[in-house]
Motif scaffolding. Structure first.
Motif, PDB file in Angstrom:
ATOM      1  N   UNK A 154       0.786  -1.225   0.000  1.00 58.53           N
ATOM      2  CA  UNK A 154       0.000   0.000   0.000  1.00 58.53           C
ATOM      3  C   UNK A 154       0.814   1.269   0.000  1.00 58.53           C
ATOM      4  N   UNK A 155       2.155   1.175  -0.008  1.00 56.32           N
ATOM      5  CA  UNK A 155       2.998   2.382  -0.011  1.00 56.32           C
ATOM      6  C   UNK A 155       3.058   3.033  -1.386  1.00 56.32           C
ATOM      7  N   UNK A 156       2.590   2.341  -2.411  1.00 61.84           N
ATOM      8  CA  UNK A 156       2.545   2.876  -3.777  1.00 61.84           C
ATOM      9  C   UNK A 156       3.897   3.384  -4.255  1.00 61.84           C
ATOM     10  N   UNK A 157       4.942   2.672  -3.890  1.00 61.27           N
ATOM     11  CA  UNK A 157       6.261   3.019  -4.388  1.00 61.27           C
ATOM     12  C   UNK A 157       6.899   4.227  -3.752  1.00 61.27           C
ATOM     13  N   UNK A 158       6.301   4.785  -2.712  1.00 62.08           N
ATOM     14  CA  UNK A 158       6.841   6.007  -2.116  1.00 62.08           C
ATOM     15  C   UNK A 158       8.071   5.754  -1.249  1.00 62.08           C
ATOM     16  N   UNK A 159       8.354   4.493  -0.900  1.00 67.38           N
ATOM     17  CA  UNK A 159       9.497   4.185  -0.035  1.00 67.38           C
ATOM     18  C   UNK A 159      10.701   3.646  -0.797  1.00 67.38           C
ATOM     19  N   UNK A 160      10.527   3.362  -2.086  1.00 69.41           N
ATOM     20  CA  UNK A 160      11.644   2.822  -2.853  1.00 69.41           C
ATOM     21  C   UNK A 160      11.148   1.943  -3.979  1.00 69.41           C
ATOM     22  N   UNK A 161      12.103   1.366  -4.693  1.00 72.87           N
ATOM     23  CA  UNK A 161      11.800   0.523  -5.845  1.00 72.87           C
ATOM     24  C   UNK A 161      11.906  -0.935  -5.418  1.00 72.87           C
ATOM     25  N   UNK A 162      10.788  -1.641  -5.368  1.00 74.90           N
ATOM     26  CA  UNK A 162      10.806  -3.069  -5.054  1.00 74.90           C
ATOM     27  C   UNK A 162      11.402  -3.801  -6.255  1.00 74.90           C
ATOM     28  N   UNK A 163      12.481  -4.543  -6.040  1.00 78.40           N
ATOM     29  CA  UNK A 163      13.111  -5.256  -7.159  1.00 78.40           C
ATOM     30  C   UNK A 163      12.841  -6.761  -7.117  1.00 78.40           C
ATOM     31  N   UNK A 164      12.730  -7.347  -5.919  1.00 83.25           N
ATOM     32  CA  UNK A 164      12.430  -8.777  -5.778  1.00 83.25           C
ATOM     33  C   UNK A 164      11.457  -8.983  -4.630  1.00 83.25           C
ATOM     34  N   UNK A 165      10.641 -10.025  -4.758  1.00 89.59           N
ATOM     35  CA  UNK A 165       9.662 -10.354  -3.727  1.00 89.59           C
ATOM     36  C   UNK A 165       9.679 -11.860  -3.490  1.00 89.59           C
ATOM     37  N   UNK A 166       9.750 -12.269  -2.225  1.00 97.32           N
ATOM     38  CA  UNK A 166       9.603 -13.674  -1.852  1.00 97.32           C
ATOM     39  C   UNK A 166       8.230 -13.854  -1.222  1.00 97.32           C
ATOM     40  N   UNK A 167       7.510 -14.868  -1.704  1.00 99.56           N
ATOM     41  CA  UNK A 167       6.129 -15.073  -1.297  1.00 99.56           C
ATOM     42  C   UNK A 167       5.888 -16.502  -0.833  1.00 99.56           C
ATOM     43  N   UNK A 168       4.946 -16.640   0.070  1.00101.32           N
ATOM     44  CA  UNK A 168       4.459 -17.959   0.441  1.00101.32           C
ATOM     45  C   UNK A 168       3.394 -18.369  -0.573  1.00101.32           C
ATOM     46  N   UNK A 169       3.470 -19.600  -1.065  1.00105.29           N
ATOM     47  CA  UNK A 169       2.462 -20.119  -1.985  1.00105.29           C
ATOM     48  C   UNK A 169       1.778 -21.314  -1.335  1.00105.29           C
ATOM     49  N   UNK A 170       0.640 -21.716  -1.912  1.00101.24           N
ATOM     50  CA  UNK A 170      -0.146 -22.783  -1.307  1.00101.24           C
ATOM     51  C   UNK A 170      -0.679 -23.730  -2.380  1.00101.24           C
ATOM     52  N   UNK A 171      -1.037 -24.966  -2.005  1.00101.05           N
ATOM     53  CA  UNK A 171      -1.632 -25.890  -2.973  1.00101.05           C
ATOM     54  C   UNK A 171      -2.991 -25.391  -3.458  1.00101.05           C
ATOM     55  N   UNK A 172      -3.331 -25.706  -4.701  1.00 99.92           N
ATOM     56  CA  UNK A 172      -4.653 -25.391  -5.209  1.00 99.92           C
ATOM     57  C   UNK A 172      -5.690 -26.270  -4.508  1.00 99.92           C
ATOM     58  N   UNK A 173      -6.897 -25.750  -4.282  1.00101.61           N
ATOM     59  CA  UNK A 173      -7.933 -26.568  -3.632  1.00101.61           C
ATOM     60  C   UNK A 173      -8.350 -27.721  -4.532  1.00101.61           C
ATOM     61  N   UNK A 174      -8.743 -28.831  -3.919  1.00 99.89           N
ATOM     62  CA  UNK A 174      -9.145 -30.018  -4.674  1.00 99.89           C
ATOM     63  C   UNK A 174     -10.484 -29.817  -5.367  1.00 99.89           C
ATOM     64  N   UNK A 175     -11.362 -29.029  -4.767  1.00 98.40           N
ATOM     65  CA  UNK A 175     -12.694 -28.814  -5.339  1.00 98.40           C
ATOM     66  C   UNK A 175     -13.174 -27.407  -5.009  1.00 98.40           C
ATOM     67  N   UNK A 176     -13.964 -26.841  -5.906  1.00 96.08           N
ATOM     68  CA  UNK A 176     -14.529 -25.505  -5.709  1.00 96.08           C
ATOM     69  C   UNK A 176     -15.914 -25.448  -6.327  1.00 96.08           C
ATOM     70  N   UNK A 177     -16.859 -24.842  -5.615  1.00 94.35           N
ATOM     71  CA  UNK A 177     -18.164 -24.565  -6.206  1.00 94.35           C
ATOM     72  C   UNK A 177     -18.750 -23.319  -5.556  1.00 94.35           C
ATOM     73  N   UNK A 178     -19.754 -22.739  -6.222  1.00 94.39           N
ATOM     74  CA  UNK A 178     -20.367 -21.501  -5.758  1.00 94.39           C
ATOM     75  C   UNK A 178     -21.870 -21.670  -5.631  1.00 94.39           C
ATOM     76  N   UNK A 179     -22.407 -21.218  -4.503  1.00 93.81           N
ATOM     77  CA  UNK A 179     -23.843 -21.220  -4.260  1.00 93.81           C
ATOM     78  C   UNK A 179     -24.374 -19.805  -4.442  1.00 93.81           C
ATOM     79  N   UNK A 180     -25.525 -19.666  -5.088  1.00 91.76           N
ATOM     80  CA  UNK A 180     -26.106 -18.350  -5.321  1.00 91.76           C
ATOM     81  C   UNK A 180     -27.594 -18.375  -4.998  1.00 91.76           C
ATOM     82  N   UNK A 181     -28.081 -17.263  -4.442  1.00 93.98           N
ATOM     83  CA  UNK A 181     -29.515 -17.125  -4.167  1.00 93.98           C
ATOM     84  C   UNK A 181     -29.872 -15.653  -4.062  1.00 93.98           C
ATOM     85  N   UNK A 182     -31.144 -15.344  -4.276  1.00 90.32           N
ATOM     86  CA  UNK A 182     -31.621 -13.969  -4.147  1.00 90.32           C
ATOM     87  C   UNK A 182     -31.617 -13.569  -2.682  1.00 90.32           C
ATOM     88  N   UNK A 183     -31.265 -12.304  -2.432  1.00 87.89           N
ATOM     89  CA  UNK A 183     -31.288 -11.816  -1.048  1.00 87.89           C
ATOM     90  C   UNK A 183     -31.340 -10.293  -1.043  1.00 87.89           C
TER      91      UNK A 183
END
Length: 355
Positions: A154-183
């Protein structure tokens, strides 16, 4: 993939010597965010500073250069059945990981998977003196004092130039679905929060156009058992809906003629009393409003709801577009800015007029 750090460092040192200011850009997909940049400011372009530096699938750690497009990162992770669980929004095909961190953008899974700030393990940063600094690392619990890596969110580059980033990654979920209803809008806040409080594999809760959408992701048995218990119909092509919400491509966001406000408030807060179109995400913690308004009035509504507001896109951007900060916090931010960028080379006024 390419490492153009020497050119970046040389441009920073030259700008400091010449008394010039620098506008940091990557894919250019987030240029509309923040306050406008002086057109006389020189461009420091990271679009060619790309590539995976290190990737350890077993350790769930990825290190990339800041100009690397999100689509390339996601393709690399998908080959190993992994993903960025904070679901970085693609505000264009050239959206980069550096810009995503600088603007602190996260997708629909934010309340359950964490934000990009939560997933950052370490960075390398080019400061206003031309020094290449390293903060954090590639493991959790490696920080003492200021967590400078996450300070970039959220600093929008005001503190310096980010050159590299190390991130934590995670496994993809085995299943996904979406429920929808009027409300009805008067019911949805309580409903989404009650569902989010249950020990179920929920990873998305959104309301728009009179319908509430709940996404379930995880082990197939848990997803299917929850879908049978909860009300709502299974949405065909549910992932397409969530991608549209993630990337701000849903029809709600497509009108660029009306100002778009982002409220980050208490998930259980009553709906702010504003006439106009709303989209409620993050089970109520993120609420988008399309309509005219004055910043001071929006700030009062956000504060009453336990949070903050920003003028995300459009509207009058000559003044402040981010929620004003208390004087004590403002002083701290200015001191940090002076420590990292003493000559105020980077993105002057982009985040706040006084920074």
């Amino acid at each position: 993939m390419a490492d153009i750090f020497p050119q970046l460092q040389e441009q920073v040192l030259q700008a400091r010597e010449d008394g010039r200011k620098l506008n940091i850009i990557g894919g250019g997909t987030k240029a509309f965010m923040g306050r406008p940049v002086d057109p006389n400011t020189d461009i420091l372009n990271l679009a060619e500073h790309t590539g995976v530096v290190e990737y350890h699938p077993v350790e769930l750690v990825l290190t990339v250069r800041a100009g690397t497009p999100l689509r390339e990162i996601e393709a690399t992770l998908a080959e190993q059945g992994q993903a960025l669980h904070f679901e970085p929004p693609r505000l264009g095909e050239n959206a980069t990981i550096g810009g995503t961190l600088a603007c602190n953008l996260s997708g629909p899974a934010r309340p359950w998977a964490g934000s990009i700030r939560d997933q950052v393990l370490g960075i390398r940063l080019l400061n206003g003196k031309g020094e290449h600094l390293r903060f954090g690392g590639q493991v959790m619990k490696n920080v003492a004092g200021y967590d400078v890596s996450r300070l970039q969110a959220g600093a929008m580059g005001t503190l310096g130039v980010i050159t590299e980033i190390s991130l934590k990654v995670m496994p993809q979920p085995a299943a996904t679905l979406t429920l929808v209803q009027d409300m009805a809008p008067g019911e949805v806040i309580q409903y989404m929060n009650s569902r989010a409080a249950e020990p179920k594999p929920i990873t998305g809760a959104c309301w728009v156009d009179g319908k509430v959408y709940l996404r379930l992701s995880g082990a197939r048995s848990a997803v299917e058992a929850t879908a049978e218990k909860w009300s709502g119909k299974i949405l065909e092509q549910g992932e397409q809906f969530w991608q549209q919400i993630r990337d701000l491509q849903h029809g709600f966001f497509t009108s660029t003629n009306v100002p778009l406000w982002r409220f980050s408030i208490s998930a259980t807060a009553p709906q702010p009393k504003l006439e106009g179109e709303w989209l409620i995400d993050w089970a109520g913690a993120q609420r988008w409003y399309r309509g005219e308004g004055k910043m001071v009035e929006m700030e009062a509504l956000a504060a009453a709801a336990g949070g903050q507001v920003s003028l995300f896109r459009g509207g009058d951007r000559s003044g402040e577009v981010m929620h004003r900060q208390p004087e004590a916090l403002k002083t701290i931010q200015q001191r940090i800015k002076n420590a990292f960028d003493p000559d105020h080379l980077f993105n002057p006024g982009r985040l706040y007029s006084w920074l």
